[in-house]
Scaffold this motif. Structure first.
Motif, PDB file in Angstrom:
ATOM      1  N   GLN A  32       0.510  -1.043   0.197  1.00  0.00           N
ATOM      2  CA  GLN A  32      -0.115  -0.229   0.246  1.00  0.00           C
ATOM      3  C   GLN A  32       0.607   1.633  -0.126  1.00  0.00           C
ATOM      4  N   ALA A  33       1.832   1.158   0.847  1.00  0.00           N
ATOM      5  CA  ALA A  33       2.373   2.509   1.093  1.00  0.00           C
ATOM      6  C   ALA A  33       3.495   2.947  -0.817  1.00  0.00           C
ATOM      7  N   LEU A  34       4.219   1.924  -1.215  1.00  0.00           N
ATOM      8  CA  LEU A  34       4.224   1.609  -2.621  1.00  0.00           C
ATOM      9  C   LEU A  34       3.351   2.209  -3.969  1.00  0.00           C
ATOM     10  N   ALA A  35       2.152   1.848  -3.418  1.00  0.00           N
ATOM     11  CA  ALA A  35       0.815   2.070  -4.626  1.00  0.00           C
ATOM     12  C   ALA A  35       1.359   4.055  -4.033  1.00  0.00           C
ATOM     13  N   SER A  36       1.205   4.124  -3.498  1.00  0.00           N
ATOM     14  CA  SER A  36       0.538   5.328  -2.742  1.00  0.00           C
ATOM     15  C   SER A  36       1.569   7.053  -4.122  1.00  0.00           C
ATOM     16  N   GLY A  37       2.638   6.149  -4.118  1.00  0.00           N
ATOM     17  CA  GLY A  37       3.394   7.010  -5.636  1.00  0.00           C
ATOM     18  C   GLY A  37       4.352   6.750  -5.990  1.00  0.00           C
ATOM     19  N   PRO A  38       5.058   7.335  -7.376  1.00  0.00           N
ATOM     20  CA  PRO A  38       5.873   6.562  -8.283  1.00  0.00           C
ATOM     21  C   PRO A  38       7.261   6.206  -7.694  1.00  0.00           C
ATOM     22  N   PRO A  76       7.720  -1.660  -8.039  1.00  0.00           N
ATOM     23  CA  PRO A  76       7.743  -2.332  -6.740  1.00  0.00           C
ATOM     24  C   PRO A  76       6.978  -3.855  -7.610  1.00  0.00           C
ATOM     25  N   ALA A  77       6.633  -4.881  -6.738  1.00  0.00           N
ATOM     26  CA  ALA A  77       5.915  -6.452  -7.011  1.00  0.00           C
ATOM     27  C   ALA A  77       5.013  -6.396  -6.379  1.00  0.00           C
ATOM     28  N   TYR A  78       3.826  -6.563  -6.718  1.00  0.00           N
ATOM     29  CA  TYR A  78       2.871  -6.212  -5.740  1.00  0.00           C
ATOM     30  C   TYR A  78       2.753  -7.918  -5.991  1.00  0.00           C
ATOM     31  N   ALA A  79       1.487  -8.800  -5.102  1.00  0.00           N
ATOM     32  CA  ALA A  79       0.520  -9.806  -5.150  1.00  0.00           C
ATOM     33  C   ALA A  79      -0.704  -9.251  -5.769  1.00  0.00           C
ATOM     34  N   SER A  80      -0.939  -7.961  -5.943  1.00  0.00           N
ATOM     35  CA  SER A  80      -2.338  -8.300  -6.389  1.00  0.00           C
ATOM     36  C   SER A  80      -2.254  -7.351  -7.136  1.00  0.00           C
ATOM     37  N   THR A  81      -3.234  -7.419  -7.788  1.00  0.00           N
ATOM     38  CA  THR A  81      -3.248  -5.557  -8.904  1.00  0.00           C
ATOM     39  C   THR A  81      -3.804  -4.419  -7.609  1.00  0.00           C
ATOM     40  N   VAL A  82      -3.107  -3.815  -7.674  1.00  0.00           N
ATOM     41  CA  VAL A  82      -3.344  -2.396  -6.810  1.00  0.00           C
ATOM     42  C   VAL A  82      -3.633  -1.682  -7.672  1.00  0.00           C
ATOM     43  N   PRO A  83      -4.306  -0.740  -6.989  1.00  0.00           N
ATOM     44  CA  PRO A  83      -5.199   1.091  -7.979  1.00  0.00           C
ATOM     45  C   PRO A  83      -3.567   2.020  -7.583  1.00  0.00           C
ATOM     46  N   ALA A  84      -3.655   2.516  -8.818  1.00  0.00           N
ATOM     47  CA  ALA A  84      -2.255   3.337  -8.592  1.00  0.00           C
ATOM     48  C   ALA A  84      -2.624   4.338  -7.125  1.00  0.00           C
ATOM     49  N   GLN A  85      -3.603   4.053  -6.771  1.00  0.00           N
ATOM     50  CA  GLN A  85      -3.575   5.562  -5.906  1.00  0.00           C
ATOM     51  C   GLN A  85      -5.119   4.580  -4.695  1.00  0.00           C
ATOM     52  N   PRO A  86      -4.659   3.948  -4.085  1.00  0.00           N
ATOM     53  CA  PRO A  86      -5.465   2.709  -2.878  1.00  0.00           C
ATOM     54  C   PRO A  86      -6.250   3.409  -1.951  1.00  0.00           C
ATOM     55  N   ASP A  87      -7.624   3.053  -2.217  1.00  0.00           N
ATOM     56  CA  ASP A  87      -8.618   4.137  -1.119  1.00  0.00           C
ATOM     57  C   ASP A  87      -8.361   3.106   0.189  1.00  0.00           C
ATOM     58  N   LEU A  88      -7.826   3.210   0.873  1.00  0.00           N
ATOM     59  CA  LEU A  88      -7.401   2.595   2.277  1.00  0.00           C
ATOM     60  C   LEU A  88      -9.127   2.425   3.452  1.00  0.00           C
ATOM     61  N   THR A  89      -9.359   3.705   2.858  1.00  0.00           N
ATOM     62  CA  THR A  89     -11.155   3.327   3.658  1.00  0.00           C
ATOM     63  C   THR A  89     -11.933   2.208   2.744  1.00  0.00           C
TER      64      THR A  89
END
Ligand SMILES: Nc1ncnc2c1ncn2[C@@H]1O[C@H](COP(=O)(O)OP(=O)(O)OP(=O)(O)O)[C@@H](O)[C@H]1O
Ligand SMILES: [Mg+2]
Length: 638
Positions: A32-38, A76-89
Motif C-alpha cells: 500500500q505504501a509503495l502504490a501511493s506514489g511513483p 515494486p512487485a505486487y501480489a495483487s493488482t493494486v490501484p495506483a492510489q489505493p483508497d484504504l477506507t
C-alpha cells in the motif's frame, strides 16, 4: 523478522514524494505504501514482502537524484493488482469497520509479478548480464593477473569500467585515435630516450606512441586497458605485422604490470601476444539467468533485462520463453532491440509476445547487413513429405520443443544435428527447404555462395567463416546456408596440389565453429550441393552434417507443385490439365514447373495483346520448355 531478511531501499523521484513516504502510517502494508506514489526499489522486492507492514520493514528511503549513475531501479512487485492510489477506507478491515487490514494473511504462494526494472541503460544491462564474468575478471585483476577478454565491441567500454572499479584499480585506457588525423594539435615531440618518432604519424602509430607512454606510467594501483587489441595488433600467427610485433614487445616488456585487453570474437590475436595474458575469458551472448551481486538471487534474463513497461506492452509475455529469442545477442543489442520493439508496436492496440519475437527477429536482420528474415514456409514447398517430416523432428530437437526428462537433458546437445547437407540435381528446392527451416525455427537466415567465402589471401577464407559464424550466433536462432558447398568443403584428397590448400583450412574452421555450438544459441548450418561425392568425409560424420537427398520430384510431387504454383499465379488447371502438364514434365525439376506458370502469368498480364492462360497456351509453354531443354542437351553433348 528473522535475520535472513534484507533491507529494502525505496527510491523517490524528489523531496516532495520522499516526504509523502515518510508520512505513511506504520501499520499499512509495504504494497500500500509503495502504490501511493511513483516509488522504485534498488533491488526487486523479495517475494511476500509486499504484504508485510511498513513499520516492520522500515525501509531505507533514498532520493533518486543522489543515486550513483548506473544503479538499476525496479518497480515494486505486487501480489495483487493494486490501484495506483489505493483508497484504504474502502477496504473493510477484519472487524468490518472500514479500517485497513493490519494482519492480512499472506497468500500461500505469493504471485511475484514484476521484479522487473523500471528503467535500464545499456551500461547497467551489460553489468547485470555479465555480473559473473565481471566478478571473475575483477578477482583475477586483484590478484595482479592480466586478462584477455574476448567480447563483442559494444559491451567493451561498459565492461572495463566495472572490472577495473571492482578490482579497485585505476584504469589507464588506450583511447582510439581521433577519426580525423588533422586535428590541428601539434605533433607529439620525441622525448629523450624515445626511439625515433617519425614527424608525421598515422593513427596507428600515434596509438602505439600513446601505448608506450601509458606502459611507462603504470604502477601498482593501475591497470592498462586496451579496448581493441585485435585492431591494434590483429592478424594470424607467423606473419606478425610490424605493429603487432611492437605491441607484443611493449606488453611483454612490462611483465609485472596488470593489463586488461579486449578482442572481438571474430578477430584473432597472434598467439605470442595472447600469451602475455595469464587468463583468457570469453564472454558471448547473454546468460539464461542473471545473478544479482548484492542479492544472492538468480533472475531469468527476461525479467532482469526487460523493463516493466516493455513486459507489460506484450500480452502473455513470458520471461523464460524470452531467452530463446535473444540468446546470442549481447546485452547492448538486446536493449536496443527492446526499445525498437516498443516503438514499432507503439500504436498497435494489443501486441502479444509472438509479435515481440518477430520484431526482435526483424531487428536482428536489420542490424546485420547479411542476415534476413526468410519468407518461405513449408507450405510453399510441394511434395517431399518424408523430407519435411524428417526435418521437423530435427527442428524440434534444436529448438527444445520436446521436454526431456531431467536425467536425460544433458543428452540434448548430442541429439542436435549440427547441420544438413541437401544434395540433389539443380532446381529441386534445396535453397527453398533451407529457408523454410529457418522460418520454422523463427530464425534469421544467411545464404552465402560457397565461392564467395573463398578469399584470395592466406587466412582470408577462414576469417570469412569466423565472421559468418560470429554474426550467426549474434542473430540466433539462425541458419547459415552455404550454397555450392562443394566449392568450399571439397574432399581433402582433391586438394593434393598446394594451390588449393586453403580448402582444408576452411573445412577445419567450419568444424571448429560447429564444435563450439551451444544448444541455447541455436545455429544450424546447411550446405547445398549438386555433387555430394565431392564433399569432405570429415564433414559427413554422423555427429556433424546429415546428408539428405532432394531428388527430382516424383509424379505426385509434380502434381502438387503444379497446383501450388497455379494457385499462386491464379491460373486454372482443372479438368485434368494439371495431370497433362505433370506427365509432360516428367524428369523436370520444381524450377521448371514454376517457370511454366510464371511465363503464363507474364503472357496474360504484360504481353500486348495479352494471351489468356488457356490449356492450349499452357501446352505451348510446356512445349517450348521441352524444346529448349533438348537444345541445351544437344549443345552440352557437343
Ligand atoms: N518442392 C517445391 N515446391 C515448390 N516449388 C519448388 C519446389 N522445388 C523447387 N521449386 C521452385 O524452384 C525454384 C528454385 O528452387 P531452389 O532455388 O530451392 O532450387 P535449388 O535446389 O536450391 O537449386 P540449385 O541446386 O540450382 O541451387 C523455387 O524458387 C521454386 O519456385
Ligand atoms: Mg540453391
Amino acid at each position: 523478522m528473522t535475520t535472513s531478511v534484507r533491507r529494502i531501499s525505496v527510491v523517490a523521484p524528489d523531496e516532495a514524494w520522499l516526504a509523502a513516504l515518510r508520512r505513511q502510517p506504520p501499520h499499512i502494508t509495504v504494497e500500500q505504501a509503495l502504490a501511493s506514489g511513483p516509488y522504485l526499489l534498488t533491488l526487486p522486492l523479495p517475494p511476500g514482502w509486499n504484504l508485510l507492514s511498513w513499520e516492520t520493514v522500515s525501509p531505507e528511503l533514498l532520493l533518486q537524484t543522489e543515486l550513483p549513475h548506473g544503479t538499476p531501479l525496479y518497480a515494486p512487485a505486487y501480489a495483487s493488482t493494486v490501484p495506483a492510489q489505493p483508497d484504504l477506507t474502502k477496504r473493510p478491515g477484519p472487524d468490518g469497520t472500514g479500517e485497513p487490514h493490519r494482519e492480512q494473511a499472506p497468500p500461500e504462494t505469493p504471485v511475484y509479478r514484476h521484479p522487473q526494472p523500471a528503467d535500464l541503460h545499456e551500461d547497467q544491462a551489460t553489468v547485470l548480464a555479465y555480473g559473473r564474468d565481471i566478478a571473475q575478471v575483477a578477482s583475477l585483476l586483484r590478484a595482479r593477473l592480466s586478462v584477455l577478454v574476448v567480447a563483442e565491441k559494444p559491451v567493451v567500454p561498459h565492461l572495463w569500467r566495472e572490472m577495473a572499479s571492482r578490482a579497485g584499480l585505476r584504469a589507464e585506457v588506450l583511447e582510439e585515435p581521433p577519426e580525423n588525423d588533422d586535428d590541428g594539435e601539434p605533433e607529439e615531440q620525441p622525448r629523450p630516450g624515445d626511439p625515433l618518432v617519425p614527424v608525421q604519424q598515422n593513427p596507428r602509430q600515434r596509438l602505439l606512441a600513446r601505448l608506450r607512454e601509458l606502459v611507462r606510467g603504470l604502477n601498482d594501483d593501475t591497470v592498462l586497458v586496451v579496448q581493441h587489441l585485435d585492431l591494434l595488433a590483429g592478424g594470424a600467427d607467423g606473419q606478425l605485422s610490424p605493429e603487432a610485433r611492437e605491441v607484443t614487445e611493449l606488453l611483454h616488456g612490462a611483465p609485472e604490470r596488470v593489463m586488461l585487453a579486449f578482442a572481438a570474437p571474430s578477430l584473432s590475436v597472434p598467439e605470442v601476444l595472447a600469451e602475455r595474458f595469464s587468463t583468457r575469458v570469453t564472454i558471448t551472448g547473454v546468460p539464461r539467468t542473471v545473478w544479482f551481486r548484492d542479492d544472492q538471487e538468480e533472475q531469468p534474463l527476461g525479467r532482469a533485462l526487460v523493463t516493466v513497461r516493455e513486459a507489460e506492452r506484450f500480452d502473455r509475455y513470458d520471461p523464460i520463453e524470452f531467452y530463446k529469442h535473444v540468446a546470442g545477442m549481447n546485452p547492448v543489442l538486446l536493449r536496443q532491440a527492446m526499445r525498437y520493439a516498443v516503438s514499432v508496436h507503439k500504436d498497435h492496440p494489443a501486441p502479444v509476445a509472438r509479435d515481440l519475437y518477430s520484431t526482435i527477429r526483424a531487428f536482428k536482420a536489420q542490424m546485420s547487413s547479411n542476415f534476413e528474415v526468410p519468407d518461405v514456409g513449408f507450405d510453399d514447398i510441394a511434395g517431399y513429405d518424408e523430407v519435411k517430416a524428417h526435418i521437423q523432428r530435427a527442428i524440434d530437437i534444436v529448438m527444445g520443443h520436446h521436454r526431456l526428462p531431467p536425467e536425460h537433458d544433458h543428452l540434448r546437445t548430442k541429439l542436435i544435428p549440427r547441420g544438413f547437407i541437401f544434395h540433389g540435381p539443380p532446381g529441386t528446392g534445396k535453397t527453398l527447404f533451407a529457408k523454410a527451416i529457418a522460418n520454422r525455427m523463427n530464425a534469421t537466415i544467411l545464404v552465402v555462395s560457397g565461392p564467395e567465402v573463398m578469399g584470395t589471401y592466406v587466412g582470408e577464407s577462414e576469417r570469412n567463416v569466423r565472421e559468418i559464424f560470429a554474426e550467426a550466433r549474434r542473430n540466433a536462432p539462425s541458419v547459415v546456408v552455404f550454397d555450392e558447398f562443394d566449392s568450399i568443403a571439397s574432399r581433402r584428397s582433391e586438394h593434393s596440389d598446394g594451390g588449393t590448400r586453403a580448402g582444408n583450412a576452411v573445412v577445419a574452421q567450419i568444424l571448429t565453429e560447429m564444435d563450439g555450438f551451444r544448444p541455447e544459441v541455436p545455429t544450424l548450418v546447411i550446405g547445398t550441393t549438386n555433387r555430394l561425392n565431392l564433399i569432405d568425409e570429415a564433414l559427413l560424420r554422423p555427429s556433424r552434417f546429415e546428408s539428405i537427398a532432394i531428388d527430382l520430384p516424383n509424379d505426385e510431387a509434380r502434381l502438387k507443385m503444379i497446383s501450388l504454383h497455379a494457385a499462386k499465379f491464379g491460373i486454372d488447371v482443372s479438368g485434368g490439365v494439371d495431370e497433362l502438364i505433370a506427365s509432360a514434365l516428367r524428369g523436370r525439376n520444381g524450377d521448371d514447373i514454376h517457370s511454366v506458370f510464371r511465363d503464363a502469368f507474364v503472357a496474360a498480364h504484360f504481353q500486348d495483346p495479352p494471351v489468356p492462360p488457356t490449356p492450349e497456351q499452357l501446352g505451348q509453354i510446356v512445349g517450348r520448355l521441352q524444346r529448349k531443354r533438348r537444345e541445351q542437351r544437344r549443345s552440352g553433348r557437343r
